[in-house]
Scaffold this motif. Sequence first.
Motif, short mmCIF file in Angstrom:
data_model
loop_
_atom_site.label_atom_id
_atom_site.label_comp_id
_atom_site.label_asym_id
_atom_site.label_seq_id
_atom_site.Cartn_x
_atom_site.Cartn_y
_atom_site.Cartn_z
N GLN A 196 0.82 -1.21 0.00
CA GLN A 196 0.00 0.00 0.00
C GLN A 196 0.85 1.26 0.00
OE1 GLN A 196 -2.38 -0.81 3.48
NE2 GLN A 196 -4.03 -1.75 2.29
N ASN A 199 2.63 1.54 -3.58
CA ASN A 199 1.62 1.86 -4.58
C ASN A 199 1.17 3.32 -4.45
OD1 ASN A 199 1.69 -0.66 -5.72
ND2 ASN A 199 -0.24 -1.37 -4.85
N ARG A 203 1.26 6.19 -7.28
CA ARG A 203 0.11 7.04 -7.57
C ARG A 203 0.49 8.52 -7.48
NH1 ARG A 203 -2.62 11.51 -6.36
NH2 ARG A 203 -4.70 11.41 -7.21
N THR A 213 -2.42 1.17 -10.28
CA THR A 213 -3.03 -0.16 -10.26
C THR A 213 -2.52 -1.02 -11.40
OG1 THR A 213 -5.01 0.85 -9.31
CG2 THR A 213 -5.23 -1.39 -10.13
N ASN A 216 0.85 -2.28 -10.49
CA ASN A 216 0.69 -3.35 -9.51
C ASN A 216 0.32 -4.67 -10.18
OD1 ASN A 216 0.03 -3.96 -6.37
ND2 ASN A 216 -1.54 -4.90 -7.67
N ILE A 256 -8.86 -4.76 -8.73
CA ILE A 256 -8.62 -3.45 -9.34
C ILE A 256 -9.20 -2.34 -8.47
CG2 ILE A 256 -9.25 -1.95 -11.29
CD1 ILE A 256 -9.07 -4.40 -13.09
N ILE A 259 -7.12 -2.02 -5.09
CA ILE A 259 -5.78 -1.44 -5.25
C ILE A 259 -5.88 0.04 -5.61
CG2 ILE A 259 -3.66 -1.51 -6.59
CD1 ILE A 259 -3.92 -3.77 -4.61
N ALA A 260 -6.81 0.39 -6.50
CA ALA A 260 -6.97 1.79 -6.89
C ALA A 260 -7.39 2.65 -5.71
CB ALA A 260 -7.98 1.91 -8.03
#
Length: 326
Positions: A196, A199, A203, A213, A216, A256, A259-260
């Motif tokens: 997290q 990622n 982002r 995403t 990832n 999806i 994660i987004a």
Amino acid sequence: MSSAGTAAPPAPPTLSTGRRVAGVGLATASGVMVAVQSRINGELGVRLADGIAAAVVSFGVGLLILLVLVPATPGGRRGLAALRGALRAGTLRPWQCLGGVCGAFLVATQGLTIGALGVAVFTVAVVAGQSGSSLLVDRAGIGPAGRQPVTPNRLIGAVLTVLAVLLAVGDRLGDPEALALALLPLAAGVGIAWQQAVNGRVRAASGSAMTATLVNFTVGTAALLVTFAVDLAVRGRPGGAFPDEPWLYLGGPLGIVFIALAAALVRFTGVLLLGLATIAGQIVGAVLLDLLLPTAASHPGLDTLLGAALTMVAVLVAAFGPTRRP
């Protein structure tokens, strides 16, 4: 430049109460989706008789969707261009793009263990690893929100979550085989916090949660394909067959969304609060699934229900305590 060799991230936004409440709500909802994904991928692993194969299918479906969706949208194309620029400039390091490896491991453990453990026990094992590692990841400043101190409320929230785990799995403490199998989701939980955090960095560098995403899922699918190739060489082809039910292929799309959301929210919540809110959703979703749609391995009792309630208390303690910046 930081001591890790990466450029200092931009100043994180002020964590107002409204933002924290909204972030907690969205993260909790995404946690419920993770519990549903766990049941789907666990069932797919049983049908295919191979948890790694189920993970490849789940990640592969998600990757195909993203390969179409991200380049087709203006925001996605801008995100890909910004990502390339950040990697060339060194403001984003290649290792910060490897969060998908941890996601792949989590999905693989879903297919490998849920058939034997049930969703609730799987989830609380993930929780145990995620809670402690979230504190460390926040303290180290790996996420885009920067370094966050271990305040009393955050520490109490993490400790209460671990106690909730012990309470929820109390009826399994006498089953050494189940506890040994639970070490896999425990290790996956440790990796979730780091996933997290990095990622969120992707982002922030790309300006697009969907681009993060896609990165990832690309990394995760590649890792799973290598693992599956080794699995084929050692054990041969899976003994099961691809099921006909469409819902068994929804694990990737649910991933999806999760994660987004995580990549977008971690900048506002920090890793620990995001993790605790997600945990709350996972626990509640897992208990509901095991109660309403039970399997042979799922038998949540009073201890599991009390553990889920204590997890919610832990999230509230960590979320609404005083917020301090280092």
